[in-house]
Write a protein that holds these residues in place. Structure first.
Motif, PDB file in Angstrom:
ATOM      1  N   LEU A 176       0.876  -1.174   0.000  1.00 26.55           N
ATOM      2  CA  LEU A 176       0.000   0.000   0.000  1.00 26.55           C
ATOM      3  C   LEU A 176       0.911   1.221   0.000  1.00 26.55           C
ATOM      4  CD1 LEU A 176      -3.062   0.575   2.336  1.00 26.55           C
ATOM      5  CD2 LEU A 176      -1.564   2.394   1.569  1.00 26.55           C
ATOM      6  N   THR A 177       0.976   1.884  -1.132  1.00 29.55           N
ATOM      7  CA  THR A 177       1.906   2.994  -1.316  1.00 29.55           C
ATOM      8  C   THR A 177       1.250   4.328  -0.969  1.00 29.55           C
ATOM      9  OG1 THR A 177       3.034   1.760  -3.041  1.00 29.55           O
ATOM     10  CG2 THR A 177       3.369   4.132  -3.018  1.00 29.55           C
ATOM     11  N   GLY A 178      -0.008   4.475  -1.362  1.00 30.44           N
ATOM     12  CA  GLY A 178      -0.704   5.731  -1.105  1.00 30.44           C
ATOM     13  C   GLY A 178      -0.399   6.771  -2.161  1.00 30.44           C
ATOM     14  N   ALA A 179      -1.019   7.936  -1.999  1.00 30.61           N
ATOM     15  CA  ALA A 179      -0.940   8.993  -3.005  1.00 30.61           C
ATOM     16  C   ALA A 179       0.500   9.405  -3.291  1.00 30.61           C
ATOM     17  CB  ALA A 179      -1.751  10.204  -2.539  1.00 30.61           C
ATOM     18  N   ILE A 180       1.284   9.639  -2.247  1.00 22.81           N
ATOM     19  CA  ILE A 180       2.666  10.090  -2.471  1.00 22.81           C
ATOM     20  C   ILE A 180       3.648   9.199  -1.714  1.00 22.81           C
ATOM     21  CG2 ILE A 180       2.116  12.500  -2.979  1.00 22.81           C
ATOM     22  CD1 ILE A 180       3.129  12.970   0.045  1.00 22.81           C
ATOM     23  N   ALA A 240       3.356   7.809   1.219  1.00 19.89           N
ATOM     24  CA  ALA A 240       3.373   7.952   2.672  1.00 19.89           C
ATOM     25  C   ALA A 240       2.415   6.972   3.349  1.00 19.89           C
ATOM     26  CB  ALA A 240       3.048   9.389   3.078  1.00 19.89           C
ATOM     27  N   GLY A 241       1.934   5.968   2.604  1.00 24.18           N
ATOM     28  CA  GLY A 241       1.083   4.935   3.201  1.00 24.18           C
ATOM     29  C   GLY A 241       1.865   4.145   4.236  1.00 24.18           C
ATOM     30  N   GLY A 242       1.169   3.698   5.291  1.00 23.23           N
ATOM     31  CA  GLY A 242       1.816   2.874   6.299  1.00 23.23           C
ATOM     32  C   GLY A 242       2.676   3.626   7.296  1.00 23.23           C
ATOM     33  N   ASN A 302      -6.308   7.131  -5.104  1.00 23.18           N
ATOM     34  CA  ASN A 302      -6.221   6.775  -3.686  1.00 23.18           C
ATOM     35  C   ASN A 302      -7.205   7.666  -2.933  1.00 23.18           C
ATOM     36  OD1 ASN A 302      -3.690   4.891  -3.376  1.00 23.18           O
ATOM     37  ND2 ASN A 302      -3.114   6.503  -4.829  1.00 23.18           N
ATOM     38  N   ASN A 360      -2.743   7.112   3.286  1.00 21.94           N
ATOM     39  CA  ASN A 360      -2.245   8.235   2.472  1.00 21.94           C
ATOM     40  C   ASN A 360      -3.117   8.535   1.248  1.00 21.94           C
ATOM     41  OD1 ASN A 360       0.745   8.792   0.448  1.00 21.94           O
ATOM     42  ND2 ASN A 360      -0.538  10.296   1.418  1.00 21.94           N
ATOM     43  N   PRO A 361      -4.410   8.869   1.468  1.00 22.40           N
ATOM     44  CA  PRO A 361      -5.289   9.162   0.333  1.00 22.40           C
ATOM     45  C   PRO A 361      -5.078  10.572  -0.227  1.00 22.40           C
ATOM     46  CG  PRO A 361      -6.489   9.472   2.362  1.00 22.40           C
ATOM     47  CD  PRO A 361      -5.107   8.993   2.755  1.00 22.40           C
ATOM     48  N   GLU A 362      -5.466  10.747  -1.495  1.00 24.70           N
ATOM     49  CA  GLU A 362      -5.481  12.095  -2.067  1.00 24.70           C
ATOM     50  C   GLU A 362      -6.690  12.869  -1.565  1.00 24.70           C
ATOM     51  OE1 GLU A 362      -5.206  11.475  -6.537  1.00 24.70           O
ATOM     52  OE2 GLU A 362      -4.688   9.527  -5.680  1.00 24.70           O
ATOM     53  N   CYS A 374       0.942  13.308   5.052  1.00 20.13           N
ATOM     54  CA  CYS A 374      -0.401  12.943   4.558  1.00 20.13           C
ATOM     55  C   CYS A 374      -1.381  14.107   4.704  1.00 20.13           C
ATOM     56  CB  CYS A 374      -0.925  11.739   5.334  1.00 20.13           C
ATOM     57  SG  CYS A 374       0.140  10.294   5.188  1.00 20.13           S
TER      58      CYS A 374
END
Lengths: 315, 315
Positions: A153-157, A159-161, B132, B257-259, B290
């Motif tokens: 899970l990478t996320g938008a930029i 920063a996921g996790g 995301n 990390n959603p948009e 985030c």
């Protein structure tokens, strides 16, 4: 003619490299220093040179290399662009394109180091067999890597996790390194456990084996060793650690519904005793549908990063 | 000869159905009752019959149908197996296989209704352009649907995105419907806002337009209408709602990390004024990496489910 994959784990002081066969067997591993000066401009050239030297040493042709995977400490998106990595001096650029260019067009994939290490633990470590997993690293900080349906899970930029900075405590007064106050990391990292211990020791006169050492020499290991000896104050400190971490992981479980939490990092050397302190608070606060998540210890140690990086390429 | 897709949203009282062309234009929508008696054994046959009748009416051949997507209230894994849906009377079985069998082998995909609605909002609603995204439904409960890299986060057993049951408050005494205590849903749902309002009105004598109605007739709408009139007590209640929701969304942002957060459900009819109460607490507690997540209102209303179900098939 075999197929090979390289896995690279870029840290603030050393770069770990691994050479794997196509089935993921680690054939060789080595390290080079991380040269962070001049905005870290030498890091990728050094890595490219080291890989080429290893290929020459092992008489591996370019055509035999499936690709190179790389994990680095910073937000990195699914396309391999890093958005600044303070510890390496890096700004924003495409790791994949740059390193691929230095390696005559070899395929390169990149990801955040904690996410990549999580992928490694799922592939060859404590999380084998899982498709939905959360890796939690309890080191100087608290790192997290989340695997959803087999992928990071990478996320938008990228920063996921970032689970170390989940806000857990409104009443905290000391700031976290991130600038916020009351982050999970302030209670569940090695540093956090030491902080809890100092607070507890200063707040009361209760006898404890922890008082046998000067305050500045207390470590997370000292605390959990004392827990194993049955020291009441140490058990109280472990209880606080477990309450914050158990509640934090319960939140994460409600969001991502993992099959397993894989716990690694220095604090995890205390072993499964940790789970006794985490689980009650996890079970008390987690959404019932997500309650069956298992807890396991990470098994790859410092090699999780190179394994995960290799897996990035083999996916 | 055009291509068509059917999207089905199974609710506790009615099943909504939509017929779409291959580009996702809604061509027709209709409803049938949900027959939950006898463990809901008629629900899928009723849906199959209704789809066949619509195909006959529109002279659509089986070969022209790309597939049927379905959302239902319960944990449903990525393969389309439901693990019990209390409101429908369903136990554990493969929705995909069963409905496909009733539709002479047409492709069928299924997912949790909140996750499917999130997919709809990303595709044609408030989250267009995002890969995301987190959809938050503030209705009787608090529902969540998480989109990671363009796909639904389903989790191990389809319980991903159950954000209404994130534990937010240790000092709560009233239990949530889920059996736990202190869940986000107890503060941020329509029911939760009413609960906060009743507590506030009973705890003080402060004058408020909310006192003009009997306590049992206060709704989330009454509270936010009073907020817009500048009522001080209503603003205090909105502040509590916003603190719990803002902190909860900050945690979710740190994990995924959603948009964008797309806010829907009954409470969201209050409009963008909600964001004024959510954002300060979100920004105060979220991990800085985030922080840039945007907030938007859902736009598809009750059609989000059929849109998302159609998108499931077109993915």
């Amino acid at each position: 003619m075999g197929k090979y994959v390289f896995g690279v784990d870029v840290g603030g002081t050393t770069v770990k490299l691994g050479m794997f066969d196509g089935e993921g067997t680690l054939l060789d591993k080595w390290e080079i220093p991380t040269r962070t000066e001049n905005s870290g401009e030498n890091i990728l050239p050094d890595i490219a040179q080291s890989i080429k030297a290893k290929m020459a040493e092992k008489t591996v042709e370019k055509e035999q290399v499936v690709g190179v995977g790389l994990g680095a400490p910073g937000p990195i998106d699914a396309a391999g662009t890093v958005y600044g990595a303070v510890n390496l001096g890096w700004g924003t650029f495409s790791i994949s394109d740059t390193l691929s260019g230095l390696l005559e067009g070899m395929a390169v994939k990149a990801g955040n180091d904690a996410n990549v290490a999580a992928l490694g633990e799922m592939w060859k470590g404590g999380g084998q067999g899982c498709r939905n997993m959360v890796a939690v690293t309890l080191g100087t900080g608290v790192g997290g890597g989340i695997i959803v349906n087999g992928s990071m899970l990478t996320g938008a930029i990228g920063a996921g996790g970032e689970i170390g900075h989940i806000h857990m405590e409104d009443n905290e007064t000391e700031p976290c390194g991130c600038g916020n106050t009351g982050c999970l990391e302030e209670y569940a990292s090695a540093t956090g456990v030491v902080r809890l211990a100092k607070r507890a020791l200063q707040a009361c006169d209760e006898p404890s084996v922890l008082r046998e050492k000067p305050l500045e020499r207390i470590s997370a290991k000292t605390v959990f060793d004392a827990v194993k000896e049955g020291d009441a104050l140490a058990i109280k400190i472990a209880g606080q650690f477990g309450e914050y971490l158990g509640k934090g992981l319960a939140m994460i479980a409600g969001v991502t519904n993992p099959e397993m939490f894989v716990i690694g990092g220095g604090v995890s050397k205390a072993g499964e005793v940790l789970f006794d302190y985490i689980r009650p608070h996890f079970e008390r606060t987690v959404f019932k549908g997500c309650r069956n998540a298992k807890f396991a210890l990470a098994t790859l140690g410092n090699d999780a990063g190179i394994y995960g990086a290799a897996k990035l390429v083999l996916e």
